[in-house]
Design an enzyme around this catalytic site. Structure first.
Site: not given
Ligand code: B3K
Ligand code: ZN
Length: 889
Positions: A269, A271, A303-304
């Site tokens: 994730m 964040n 990706h993150e």
């Molecule tokens: N954005 C998050 C995925 C969140 C999923 C929530 N159920 C990871 C990603 O796509 O990078």
């Molecule tokens: Zn993503």
């Protein structure tokens, strides 16, 4: 059924928020049996909202409200209403401060959504709607706020306290407690909020940006994992550099932190400044990690990180726009991986995944467009359609614009929308503005679900030296979209002469000559006329997989062999091999249906022989490409081609083809195996990875021969390997090719592997999934034994995926056993998981939702399980949505 269940949210109902939150101050006090969250929100009425008189409605899920103050004064209960999902205050001023104190229970939160405890540490997952489980808030991505977060906990148990941004204060407190306060200088929606508390060790590094700023990098892990951090840190730095070079994007904060967590619903994730990772997607070392996982880790870390711009700085207006950040970011990480390794092989692997998993989704009851119109539970929409098909849609635009204009368009997008929450439409408009193209029809890729089928007919007119390609498109109906308009499909083609050389192409007299063309297919049927074509060519179609479509053309087997060995486009070469194998498979299936033996078409044998010999004779050849070229289409891909999936037939015939290939190519396969043995120290680099892939592909073929010689070779590899790729491939060769002659040896090696690695969670996960995914009929008792094994834990998503997910998705003959035992097994666990972790429960349900693709007896058994789950009391919204959509007539 819960109140929220069955409620559908529609894109057409989108409204601006009535209030905005300029500042958010959180004070989170963590205890073993509860957590207290105090939130001070600076709110103001949104001039774009409904206007004066609109009540303030905050999201908040199952929170215990202890105190509520408005501008410093306690609010009496008659001034507000609290329900299980909301806090409503009918009358509020234009600008005001709202302070709430709630009690929550992360220690009991098995949903792994919101604030929860993963073994020894606290952590959060807020996307999409987890923040409302932490405090009352406007939990929607178009409300951006500045966050200051004070975290307080017991110092001995939780020496490390993290949140987004920079630490601005810390201190000791009575009773062995301490606190750290974090401030994030960038406004963000609450889904990007994160908090971590634990006994963590930091691996540190730094990165100097293109403008010369020093960024401190931290990777936080438990002590046991300190030996698995180096690779992800390297990946992070490569991703940071790449984003500067390719997109001109520099990192913004002074700190970038990653935390590895064992219990996590998905991969990772993004964040802000504090990425949280499933430990399986970040921790790596050669002894415990396969090449495949190294590659996956590099792409997920990237990706993150890339989300910092495509997602965080520019975010989504609402969750219908999810592909705005996800499709674009998948495209960015795929290009990064292509630049780090073999572009052609990366593309082949990505297309292989898209065509089995996304095409199946598009053909099933959960089919939805890249920008959906409605949802019940947004968690169900983190799908291969939003991610992978979304990425293909961005790729098509990038190809149409060309590299310079695409870069100019993304520059415009980032500059114009920095700090805003926007839509896919805003993205497409930037593409249009920069290129001057009209993408009106192209936008159907965002609004229409379903996979277009392209049929190509060809005709050579020798007299006029013209070559005609007639292309028709048709898209099957999907739920709630019975009728489809034609798509704008960029179809990249070349024409090869008898020697395999690309002919110069011209579409009519005024067209510029080039060796390949992007045909713009926009109508239901269209003919493209190439002029000055001196001989009957072989068309090379859909080069690079230029659009996410199913293409059919009546190629002969000789033509496919020709394309496989001559085409300059890696994707087309691989695809020709897949189509050739599918044709041969069809013959085998026809024979199997009549109970006859089938002798493999020698043309397929010859095609594979040529490829294997080339790998022996040409030292510079890309061996990863060779490994892909000699892989038969997967059972899942073969199933995708059938109206009614013949589970047994697919498995039996494919296994027989593998065995016959191994017999016919014994000499070549053994030579390839030997030639690619390598006892040099392990290195994760293109060449050794490719050699391992090819060697282990050869071994898997050779094990079908059931000969003592190859049992011994696999055993030797198992015992002598200096890396997890080779060790696990050797074990998998036994597991995936079971036979009476080696059953005892296999069981012994399986047990030895476990004893050797039982203290490495990530290896144990691989051990579980190898056994569960094995394509072996009557394997359910083994799977049930794994569930009872000490290594299994239904509360840990990785373990669930490794056993239940691997069995139900990868072992078709096991899962689809005619007596329905596989279905009942999945039904049992979905029912249990529905209580523990609805997101995981609803994911695991997917294979049952595909019941329409099977014979009547299986359909009845699968539906019976869906109905049984539906009859459970207290179904989560997640599971309810998937069930109700898949049971709809
Ligand atoms: N954005 C998050 C995925 C969140 C999923 C929530 N159920 C990871 C990603 O796509 O990078
Ligand atoms: Zn993503």
């Amino acid at each position: 059924m819960k109140e929220s269940q069955g409620k559908t949210v529609y894109l057409r109902d989108y409204r601006e928020p009535d209030y905005l939150i300029d500042e958010t101050e959180l004070d989170v006090r963590l205890f073993e049996d509860h957590t207290l969250v105090r939130a001070r929100l600076r709110l103001r009425r949104n001039p774009e909202g409904q206007g004066a008189g609109a009540p303030l409605v905050l999201d908040g899920r199952h929170l215990e409200l202890l105190e509520l103050k408005l501008d410093g004064a306690l609010l009496p209960p008659e001034r507000y209403e609290v329900s299980a999902e909301q806090l409503l205050i009918a009358q509020v001023p234009e600008i005001f401060t709202l302070e709430s104190l709630v009690r929550i229970h992360p220690e009991n939160n098995t949903t792994l959504d919101g604030l929860y405890k993963s073994r020894v540490m606290f952590c959060t997952q807020c996307e999409a709607e987890g923040f409302r489980k932490i405090t009352y808030y406007l939990d929607r991505p178009d409300v951006l706020s500045s966050f200051t977060t004070r975290v307080e906990a017991d110092k001995a148990r939780y020496p490390v306290l993290l949140s987004n941004g920079n630490p601005i204060a810390r201190g000791e407190l009575p009773d062995g407690r301490h606190f750290v306060t974090w401030q994030d200088p960038f406004r963000k929606p609450c889904y990007l909020f994160a908090l971590v508390a634990g006994d963590l060790q930091a691996v540190r590094d730094s990165f100097i940006t293109q403008s010369g700023r020093v960024i401190e990098l931290y990777l936080y892990v438990e002590t046991k994992d300190l030996d698995k951090c180096e690779f992800a840190m390297g990946s992070l730095k490569r991703a940071m550099r790449w984003d500067e070079e390719v997109y001109g994007r520099e990192y913004d904060l002074d700190i970038f932190m990653i935390v590895a967590v064992d219990d996590f619903n998905m991969g990772a994730m993004e964040n802000k400044g504090l990425n949280i990772f499933n430990s399986s997607c970040v921790l790596a070392n050669p002894a415990t990690t396969t090449d495949f996982s190294f590659q996956r880790i590099e792409s997920i870390v990237a990706h993150e990180y890339f989300h910092n711009w495509s997602g965080n700085r520019v975010t989504c207006r609402d969750w219908f726009q999810l592909s705005l950040k996800e499709g674009f970011t998948v495209f960015r990480d795929a290009e990064f991986s292509a630049d780090m390794g073999s572009r052609a092989v990366n593309r082949i692997e990505d297309v292989g995944f898209l065509r089995t998993v996304q095409f199946a989704e598009d053909a099933g009851p959960m089919a939805h467009s890249v920008r959906p119109e409605s949802y019940m539970e947004i968690s169900n929409f983190y799908t291969v359609t939003i991610y992978e098909k979304g990425s293909e849609v961005v790729r098509m635009m990038a190809n149409l614009l060309g590299p310079q204009k695409f870069r100019a368009a993304t520059d415009l997008y980032f500059a114009r929308f920095d700090g805003q929450a926007v839509t896919t439409e805003d993205f497409v408009r930037c593409m249009e503005e920069i290129s001057g193209m009209d993408l009106t029809q192209f936008r159907r890729w965002y609004t229409q679900a379903g996979t277009p089928r392209l049929t190509v007919k060809r005709e050579y007119d020798a007299k006029n030296r013209e070559y005609l390609l007639t292309v028709s498109q048709e898209t099957p109906a999907t739920p709630r979209q019975p009728h489809k308009e034609p798509f704008f499909i960029p179809l990249t083609v070349a024409l090869l002469d008898a020697k395999g050389k690309e002919l110069p192409l011209q579409l009519g007299g005024n067209d510029t000559v080039s060796s390949s063309k992007v045909l713009q297919v926009t109508e239901a049927t269209q003919t493209f006329r190439f002029t000055n074509i001196p001989e009957q060519p072989v068309p090379s179609l859909l080069r690079g997989f230029s659009a996410p479509v199913k293409l059919s053309c009546d190629f002969s087997r000789e033509e496919l062999m020709f394309l496989m060995s001559h085409d300059g486009d890696g994707f087309v070469r691989w695809e020709a091999g897949q189509q050739l194998a599918l044709q041969v498979f069809d013959d085998g299936l026809a024979a199997w249906r009549e109970g006859k033996e089938y002798a493999i078409d020698q043309r397929l044998v010859q095609a594979y022989r040529d490829v294997l010999r080339a790998s022996l004779e040409q030292p510079d050849i890309d061996k990863a490409m060779i490994a892909n070229l000699i892989l038969l289409p997967s059972e899942a891909y073969i199933a995708e081609q059938m109206t009614v999936v013949e589970v047994e037939g697919i498995h039996r015939v494919r296994e027989s083809l593998r065995r016959q290939l191994a017999q016919a190519l014994l000499g070549e396969l053994s030579a390839v195996y030997q030639a690619n043995l390598n006892d040099a120290p392990y290195e994760y680099a293109a060449e050794p990875v490719a050699k391992r892939a090819l060697k282990n592909t050869a071994l898997n073929y050779l094990m079908t021969l059931q000969s003592p010689e190859w049992f011994a070779a696999a055993r030797r590899q198992f015992e002598q390997a200096n890396n997890m790729t080779d060790e696990s491939a050797a074990l998998r060769a036994f597991i995936n090719n079971p036979c009476a002659a080696n059953a005892a040896l296999r069981d012994e090696l399986v047990e030895r592997f476990y004893q050797k690695w039982k203290h490495e969670t990530l290896v144990v996960e691989q051990w579980l999934s190898m056994q569960s995914a094995a394509p072996v009929a009557d394997n359910l008792p083994r799977i049930q034994a794994l569930i009872r094994h000490e290594a299994f834990d239904l509360r840990n998503p990785n373990k669930v995926r490794s056993v239940i997910g691997a069995f139900c998705n990868s072992n078709a003959v096991g899962f689809h056993a005619a007596d329905g035992s596989g279905y009942a097994f999945l039904g049992d666990y979905v029912i249990e998981l529905n209580q523990l972790n609805p997101q995981i429960a609803s994911r695991q349900l997917t294979p049952l939702t595909r019941w329409r693709r099977y014979d009547a007896a299986r359909q009845a058994l699968m539906k019976a399980q869906l109905q049984r789950i539906m009859a459970q009391p207290e179904l989560s919204a997640d599971v309810y949505e998937v069930l109700s959509k898949s049971l709809q007539e």
